[in-house]
Scaffold this motif. Structure first.
Motif, PDB file in Angstrom:
ATOM      1  N   GLU A 188       0.826  -1.203   0.000  1.00 58.18           N
ATOM      2  CA  GLU A 188       0.000   0.000   0.000  1.00 58.18           C
ATOM      3  C   GLU A 188       0.864   1.259   0.000  1.00 58.18           C
ATOM      4  O   GLU A 188       0.550   2.244  -0.675  1.00 58.18           O
ATOM      5  CB  GLU A 188      -0.915   0.016   1.224  1.00 58.18           C
ATOM      6  CG  GLU A 188      -2.082  -0.939   1.139  1.00 58.18           C
ATOM      7  CD  GLU A 188      -3.000  -0.817   2.337  1.00 58.18           C
ATOM      8  OE1 GLU A 188      -2.685  -0.027   3.258  1.00 58.18           O
ATOM      9  OE2 GLU A 188      -4.037  -1.496   2.347  1.00 58.18           O
ATOM     10  N   ARG A 189       1.957   1.240   0.743  1.00 56.56           N
ATOM     11  CA  ARG A 189       2.801   2.429   0.868  1.00 56.56           C
ATOM     12  C   ARG A 189       3.696   2.645  -0.347  1.00 56.56           C
ATOM     13  O   ARG A 189       3.953   3.784  -0.741  1.00 56.56           O
ATOM     14  CB  ARG A 189       3.675   2.315   2.122  1.00 56.56           C
ATOM     15  CG  ARG A 189       2.887   2.224   3.407  1.00 56.56           C
ATOM     16  CD  ARG A 189       3.802   1.935   4.602  1.00 56.56           C
ATOM     17  NE  ARG A 189       3.027   1.626   5.802  1.00 56.56           N
ATOM     18  CZ  ARG A 189       3.566   1.332   6.983  1.00 56.56           C
ATOM     19  NH1 ARG A 189       4.888   1.314   7.120  1.00 56.56           N
ATOM     20  NH2 ARG A 189       2.799   1.051   8.019  1.00 56.56           N
ATOM     21  N   LEU A 190       4.201   1.554  -0.920  1.00 56.18           N
ATOM     22  CA  LEU A 190       5.229   1.653  -1.954  1.00 56.18           C
ATOM     23  C   LEU A 190       4.755   1.272  -3.345  1.00 56.18           C
ATOM     24  O   LEU A 190       5.463   1.519  -4.320  1.00 56.18           O
ATOM     25  CB  LEU A 190       6.420   0.761  -1.583  1.00 56.18           C
ATOM     26  CG  LEU A 190       7.150   1.103  -0.291  1.00 56.18           C
ATOM     27  CD1 LEU A 190       8.187   0.019   0.029  1.00 56.18           C
ATOM     28  CD2 LEU A 190       7.824   2.464  -0.384  1.00 56.18           C
ATOM     29  N   GLY A 191       3.595   0.647  -3.451  1.00 59.92           N
ATOM     30  CA  GLY A 191       3.143   0.172  -4.745  1.00 59.92           C
ATOM     31  C   GLY A 191       4.092  -0.877  -5.304  1.00 59.92           C
ATOM     32  O   GLY A 191       4.584  -1.744  -4.574  1.00 59.92           O
ATOM     33  N   GLU A 192       4.390  -0.783  -6.602  1.00 59.54           N
ATOM     34  CA  GLU A 192       5.245  -1.789  -7.237  1.00 59.54           C
ATOM     35  C   GLU A 192       6.707  -1.633  -6.863  1.00 59.54           C
ATOM     36  O   GLU A 192       7.542  -2.461  -7.271  1.00 59.54           O
ATOM     37  CB  GLU A 192       5.071  -1.750  -8.751  1.00 59.54           C
ATOM     38  CG  GLU A 192       3.708  -2.270  -9.191  1.00 59.54           C
ATOM     39  CD  GLU A 192       3.667  -2.627 -10.652  1.00 59.54           C
ATOM     40  OE1 GLU A 192       4.612  -2.280 -11.395  1.00 59.54           O
ATOM     41  OE2 GLU A 192       2.683  -3.265 -11.072  1.00 59.54           O
ATOM     42  N   ALA A 193       7.042  -0.611  -6.074  1.00 58.60           N
ATOM     43  CA  ALA A 193       8.406  -0.516  -5.542  1.00 58.60           C
ATOM     44  C   ALA A 193       8.626  -1.493  -4.391  1.00 58.60           C
ATOM     45  O   ALA A 193       9.731  -1.598  -3.873  1.00 58.60           O
ATOM     46  CB  ALA A 193       8.703   0.910  -5.076  1.00 58.60           C
ATOM     47  N   TYR A 194       7.569  -2.190  -3.985  1.00 61.60           N
ATOM     48  CA  TYR A 194       7.691  -3.330  -3.066  1.00 61.60           C
ATOM     49  C   TYR A 194       7.556  -4.596  -3.895  1.00 61.60           C
ATOM     50  O   TYR A 194       6.532  -4.824  -4.559  1.00 61.60           O
ATOM     51  CB  TYR A 194       6.603  -3.305  -1.994  1.00 61.60           C
ATOM     52  CG  TYR A 194       6.661  -4.481  -1.047  1.00 61.60           C
ATOM     53  CD1 TYR A 194       7.613  -4.532  -0.043  1.00 61.60           C
ATOM     54  CD2 TYR A 194       5.783  -5.556  -1.170  1.00 61.60           C
ATOM     55  CE1 TYR A 194       7.694  -5.612   0.825  1.00 61.60           C
ATOM     56  CE2 TYR A 194       5.852  -6.643  -0.308  1.00 61.60           C
ATOM     57  CZ  TYR A 194       6.805  -6.663   0.686  1.00 61.60           C
ATOM     58  OH  TYR A 194       6.877  -7.738   1.537  1.00 61.60           O
ATOM     59  N   VAL A 195       8.580  -5.424  -3.898  1.00 60.62           N
ATOM     60  CA  VAL A 195       8.603  -6.665  -4.674  1.00 60.62           C
ATOM     61  C   VAL A 195       8.574  -7.837  -3.706  1.00 60.62           C
ATOM     62  O   VAL A 195       9.424  -7.947  -2.812  1.00 60.62           O
ATOM     63  CB  VAL A 195       9.856  -6.736  -5.572  1.00 60.62           C
ATOM     64  CG1 VAL A 195       9.991  -8.121  -6.197  1.00 60.62           C
ATOM     65  CG2 VAL A 195       9.782  -5.672  -6.659  1.00 60.62           C
ATOM     66  N   SER A 196       7.611  -8.713  -3.887  1.00 54.30           N
ATOM     67  CA  SER A 196       7.416  -9.874  -3.019  1.00 54.30           C
ATOM     68  C   SER A 196       7.794 -11.151  -3.761  1.00 54.30           C
ATOM     69  O   SER A 196       7.197 -11.475  -4.790  1.00 54.30           O
ATOM     70  CB  SER A 196       5.949  -9.943  -2.568  1.00 54.30           C
ATOM     71  OG  SER A 196       5.651 -11.177  -1.947  1.00 54.30           O
ATOM     72  N   VAL A 197       8.786 -11.861  -3.228  1.00 52.26           N
ATOM     73  CA  VAL A 197       9.228 -13.137  -3.807  1.00 52.26           C
ATOM     74  C   VAL A 197       8.879 -14.233  -2.810  1.00 52.26           C
ATOM     75  O   VAL A 197       9.280 -14.165  -1.639  1.00 52.26           O
ATOM     76  CB  VAL A 197      10.738 -13.137  -4.091  1.00 52.26           C
ATOM     77  CG1 VAL A 197      11.165 -14.471  -4.714  1.00 52.26           C
ATOM     78  CG2 VAL A 197      11.113 -11.970  -4.996  1.00 52.26           C
ATOM     79  N   GLY A 198       8.157 -15.244  -3.241  1.00 53.37           N
ATOM     80  CA  GLY A 198       7.789 -16.364  -2.380  1.00 53.37           C
ATOM     81  C   GLY A 198       8.633 -17.579  -2.670  1.00 53.37           C
ATOM     82  O   GLY A 198       8.775 -17.984  -3.831  1.00 53.37           O
ATOM     83  N   LEU A 199       9.222 -18.172  -1.619  1.00 52.50           N
ATOM     84  CA  LEU A 199      10.013 -19.389  -1.754  1.00 52.50           C
ATOM     85  C   LEU A 199       9.163 -20.553  -1.258  1.00 52.50           C
ATOM     86  O   LEU A 199       8.961 -20.728  -0.055  1.00 52.50           O
ATOM     87  CB  LEU A 199      11.325 -19.289  -0.966  1.00 52.50           C
ATOM     88  CG  LEU A 199      12.434 -18.448  -1.612  1.00 52.50           C
ATOM     89  CD1 LEU A 199      12.139 -16.955  -1.490  1.00 52.50           C
ATOM     90  CD2 LEU A 199      13.789 -18.754  -0.988  1.00 52.50           C
ATOM     91  N   THR A 200       8.636 -21.320  -2.193  1.00 49.94           N
ATOM     92  CA  THR A 200       7.731 -22.424  -1.893  1.00 49.94           C
ATOM     93  C   THR A 200       8.465 -23.755  -2.031  1.00 49.94           C
ATOM     94  O   THR A 200       9.594 -23.814  -2.512  1.00 49.94           O
ATOM     95  CB  THR A 200       6.517 -22.382  -2.833  1.00 49.94           C
ATOM     96  OG1 THR A 200       6.978 -22.374  -4.203  1.00 49.94           O
ATOM     97  CG2 THR A 200       5.682 -21.118  -2.593  1.00 49.94           C
ATOM     98  N   TYR A 201       7.798 -24.836  -1.628  1.00 51.77           N
ATOM     99  CA  TYR A 201       8.435 -26.152  -1.683  1.00 51.77           C
ATOM    100  C   TYR A 201       7.389 -27.208  -2.018  1.00 51.77           C
ATOM    101  O   TYR A 201       6.178 -26.984  -1.883  1.00 51.77           O
ATOM    102  CB  TYR A 201       9.101 -26.489  -0.351  1.00 51.77           C
ATOM    103  CG  TYR A 201       8.119 -26.863   0.748  1.00 51.77           C
ATOM    104  CD1 TYR A 201       7.835 -28.199   1.029  1.00 51.77           C
ATOM    105  CD2 TYR A 201       7.449 -25.886   1.479  1.00 51.77           C
ATOM    106  CE1 TYR A 201       6.923 -28.544   2.011  1.00 51.77           C
ATOM    107  CE2 TYR A 201       6.541 -26.223   2.467  1.00 51.77           C
ATOM    108  CZ  TYR A 201       6.273 -27.550   2.725  1.00 51.77           C
ATOM    109  OH  TYR A 201       5.351 -27.892   3.691  1.00 51.77           O
ATOM    110  N   HIS A 202       7.882 -28.384  -2.410  1.00 50.28           N
ATOM    111  CA  HIS A 202       6.982 -29.510  -2.703  1.00 50.28           C
ATOM    112  C   HIS A 202       6.987 -30.536  -1.575  1.00 50.28           C
ATOM    113  O   HIS A 202       5.938 -30.915  -1.075  1.00 50.28           O
ATOM    114  CB  HIS A 202       7.377 -30.160  -4.033  1.00 50.28           C
ATOM    115  CG  HIS A 202       6.381 -31.180  -4.506  1.00 50.28           C
ATOM    116  ND1 HIS A 202       6.468 -32.524  -4.183  1.00 50.28           N
ATOM    117  CD2 HIS A 202       5.263 -31.050  -5.262  1.00 50.28           C
ATOM    118  CE1 HIS A 202       5.457 -33.183  -4.726  1.00 50.28           C
ATOM    119  NE2 HIS A 202       4.702 -32.313  -5.386  1.00 50.28           N
ATOM    120  N   HIS A 203       8.168 -30.991  -1.161  1.00 49.16           N
ATOM    121  CA  HIS A 203       8.246 -31.982  -0.087  1.00 49.16           C
ATOM    122  C   HIS A 203       9.669 -31.947   0.477  1.00 49.16           C
ATOM    123  O   HIS A 203      10.541 -31.243  -0.033  1.00 49.16           O
ATOM    124  CB  HIS A 203       7.929 -33.392  -0.605  1.00 49.16           C
ATOM    125  CG  HIS A 203       8.927 -33.900  -1.591  1.00 49.16           C
ATOM    126  ND1 HIS A 203       8.850 -33.643  -2.944  1.00 49.16           N
ATOM    127  CD2 HIS A 203      10.068 -34.633  -1.430  1.00 49.16           C
ATOM    128  CE1 HIS A 203       9.879 -34.195  -3.563  1.00 49.16           C
ATOM    129  NE2 HIS A 203      10.635 -34.801  -2.677  1.00 49.16           N
TER     130      HIS A 203
END
Length: 293
Positions: A188-203
């Motif tokens: 909300e504060r930064l818009g697209e200047a905040y980048v979110s990377v998710g590190l997911t896994y399978h097992h």
């Protein structure tokens, strides 16, 4: 999962090395391009006590510091000043394995010690342009707002571009389970200047067994791609098939490994594209190594 989504994953997923932090950065350069206009890049993991996400986040941190000009790190879990880590990376005394011994469990790993040694070495080579830890404050309005305010305050006072390394229960750019995240506040504060990377896994095993995802979880679809670990950009829909756009924008469910690793929490409340600008998916997890003094 439709054949169209499977084909898109196979073509768009970029294999990534998650075995060694010193691996050449070529495979992560799409992340560098995504971060180029960002003030904050969040590296949010589903699991904090596994080796492979730690290696991947370490490699991403190196890229963002060395090639994209990021100069501050918020490492979730404890106070870097209280533990002596802020002084250590600035050239102070102590051994990092001893310094993390009094910190939260997910800092007490050889992988985190490796990050600290690298930061100290980088700062020794660049004494006039060091990487600093973001100082965490005393939170009076809850963890999520406290984390977001710490990031905003540091960026506003120093101008540093910040890497926020933590759990995606905090870093996701949209609410989870109806709860505002620090990442949603920063979006909300930064818009697209905040980048979110998710590190997911399978097992994997951490050392508790983490079973494969059940039907209906995003990781079940992500695990169908061929690479053992890969980076997948989620921003932009131009040119994507309708089935892919619908999957990215539809309601999603993902796992978060909490206090009981054998029983991951299931989070929903938004779409993959609302939570994350990119994913780094890892097929198999192994335990992080314990730090030694």
């Amino acid at each position: 999962m439709t054949t169209t989504v499977q084909q898109w994953l196979d073509s768009a997923a970029r294999p990534v090395d998650v075995t060694h932090p010193d691996a050449p950065a070529d495979d992560l350069r799409p992340l560098g391009r995504l971060a180029r206009g960002a003030s904050v890049v969040a590296l949010g993991t589903a699991v904090r006590v596994a080796r492979e996400p730690s290696v991947a986040a370490h490699r991403a941190l190196r890229l963002l510091v060395e090639e994209e000009g990021f100069r501050a790190l918020l490492l979730e879990g404890d106070d870097p000043v209280r533990t002596g880590l802020a002084a250590y990376v600035a050239g102070g005394g102590g051994e990092p394995g001893e310094l993390v011994a009094g910190a939260r469990p997910f800092w007490r790993t050889a992988e985190i010690v490796g990050v600290l040694r690298w930061l100290r070495g980088y700062n020794a080579r660049h004494p006039d342009d060091p990487v600093r830890f973001v100082r965490v404050g005393e939170w009076t309005e809850g963890v999520e707002r406290g984390l977001a305010d710490d990031v905003s305050r540091w960026h506003g006072e120093t101008g540093d571009r910040i890497v926020h390394w933590g759990g995606y229960a905090h870093t996701a750019a949209a609410p989870m389970e109806g709860r505002r995240t620090a990442g949603s506040l920063l979006r909300e504060r930064l818009g697209e200047a905040y980048v979110s990377v998710g590190l997911t896994y399978h097992h994997g095993r951490v050392p508790e067994v983490l079973g494969p995802p059940g039907d209906g979880l995003a990781e079940a679809v992500l695990g169908a791609a061929g690479a053992d670990a890969y980076l997948l950009g989620l921003r932009g829909a131009d040119g994507l098939p309708e089935a892919v756009r619908a999957w990215l924008a539809g309601p999603a469910r993902v796992r978060i490994v909490g206090p009981d690793p054998a029983a991951p929490l299931i989070a929903d409340g938004a779409s993959l594209r609302e939570w994350f600008d990119a994913l780094l998916h890892i097929r198999t997890l192994t335990p992080a190594h314990p730090a030694t003094a």
